[in-house]
Design a protein around this motif. Structure first.
Motif, PDB file in Angstrom:
ATOM      1  N   UNK A 154       0.867  -1.151  -0.023  1.00  0.00           N
ATOM      2  CA  UNK A 154       0.014   0.027   0.010  1.00  0.00           C
ATOM      3  C   UNK A 154       0.910   1.132   0.141  1.00  0.00           C
ATOM      4  N   UNK A 155       1.931   1.193   0.778  1.00  0.00           N
ATOM      5  CA  UNK A 155       2.695   2.357   0.718  1.00  0.00           C
ATOM      6  C   UNK A 155       3.527   2.584  -0.691  1.00  0.00           C
ATOM      7  N   UNK A 156       3.793   1.404  -1.226  1.00  0.00           N
ATOM      8  CA  UNK A 156       4.450   1.473  -2.629  1.00  0.00           C
ATOM      9  C   UNK A 156       3.421   2.172  -3.536  1.00  0.00           C
ATOM     10  N   UNK A 157       2.097   1.609  -3.602  1.00  0.00           N
ATOM     11  CA  UNK A 157       1.066   1.763  -4.536  1.00  0.00           C
ATOM     12  C   UNK A 157       0.407   3.284  -4.582  1.00  0.00           C
ATOM     13  N   UNK A 210       6.458   7.145   3.872  1.00  0.00           N
ATOM     14  CA  UNK A 210       6.310   6.641   5.191  1.00  0.00           C
ATOM     15  C   UNK A 210       7.335   5.537   5.128  1.00  0.00           C
ATOM     16  N   UNK A 211       8.384   5.770   6.410  1.00  0.00           N
ATOM     17  CA  UNK A 211       9.617   4.771   6.286  1.00  0.00           C
ATOM     18  C   UNK A 211       9.083   3.336   6.762  1.00  0.00           C
ATOM     19  N   UNK A 212       9.604   2.356   5.782  1.00  0.00           N
ATOM     20  CA  UNK A 212       9.016   1.001   6.114  1.00  0.00           C
ATOM     21  C   UNK A 212       9.783   0.601   7.657  1.00  0.00           C
ATOM     22  N   UNK A 235       9.938   2.194  10.230  1.00  0.00           N
ATOM     23  CA  UNK A 235       8.852   2.359  11.210  1.00  0.00           C
ATOM     24  C   UNK A 235       7.889   0.990  11.403  1.00  0.00           C
ATOM     25  N   UNK A 236       7.516   0.594  10.195  1.00  0.00           N
ATOM     26  CA  UNK A 236       6.552  -0.517  10.204  1.00  0.00           C
ATOM     27  C   UNK A 236       7.349  -1.759  10.932  1.00  0.00           C
ATOM     28  N   UNK A 237       8.608  -1.977  10.655  1.00  0.00           N
ATOM     29  CA  UNK A 237       9.381  -3.149  10.968  1.00  0.00           C
ATOM     30  C   UNK A 237       9.558  -2.854  12.505  1.00  0.00           C
ATOM     31  N   UNK A 238       9.953  -1.835  12.897  1.00  0.00           N
ATOM     32  CA  UNK A 238      10.256  -1.838  14.287  1.00  0.00           C
ATOM     33  C   UNK A 238       8.806  -1.725  15.150  1.00  0.00           C
ATOM     34  N   UNK A 239       7.848  -1.450  14.804  1.00  0.00           N
ATOM     35  CA  UNK A 239       6.506  -1.378  15.330  1.00  0.00           C
ATOM     36  C   UNK A 239       6.214  -2.756  15.791  1.00  0.00           C
ATOM     37  N   UNK A 287      12.962 -11.060   7.855  1.00  0.00           N
ATOM     38  CA  UNK A 287      13.206 -11.339   6.446  1.00  0.00           C
ATOM     39  C   UNK A 287      12.094 -10.803   5.595  1.00  0.00           C
ATOM     40  N   UNK A 288      10.997 -10.606   6.104  1.00  0.00           N
ATOM     41  CA  UNK A 288       9.991  -9.880   5.177  1.00  0.00           C
ATOM     42  C   UNK A 288      10.299  -8.757   4.807  1.00  0.00           C
ATOM     43  N   UNK A 289      10.991  -8.022   5.665  1.00  0.00           N
ATOM     44  CA  UNK A 289      11.565  -6.610   5.183  1.00  0.00           C
ATOM     45  C   UNK A 289      12.898  -6.527   4.141  1.00  0.00           C
TER      46      UNK A 289
END
Length: 92
Positions: free
Chosen positions: A19-22, A27-29, A31-35, A80-82
């Motif tokens: 969604x961020x890419x589309x 928004x930094x990815x 931040x999603x990983x750390x959350x 791994x996902x990141x």
């Protein structure tokens, strides 16, 4: 059950990255990983703790297994996902 939840969370992580890419949201990815990593350590294990009876002895081993599963497998799955997402869309 815990591994299915971790796989589901990884799919949600991919979805958020998509969604961020589309929509080209800045928004930094990371931040999603750390959350998600913080949730793997502090939030998600509490939903799977076994119920404690009042008059029974509490061993604690099932709770330890659940915590370690989320810490170990959750951290590996999130990172791994990141890394897979970043390597796949590195040049775009």
């Amino acid at each position: 059950m815990v591994l299915l939840i971790i796989i589901g969370i990884s799919i949600v992580q991919f979805g958020l990255y998509y969604l961020i890419k589309k929509y080209r949201i800045r928004f930094p990815k990371l931040i999603i990983l750390l959350t998600l990593l913080l949730c793997y350590f502090f939030v998600f294990p509490e939903f799977f703790y076994p119920k404690q009876e009042v008059n029974e002895i509490d061993c604690g081993m099932p709770t330890l297994g659940i915590i370690l599963a989320f810490w170990f497998f959750g951290t590996i799955a999130g990172i791994a996902t990141h890394v897979i997402w970043v390597m796949k869309f590195k040049n775009t």
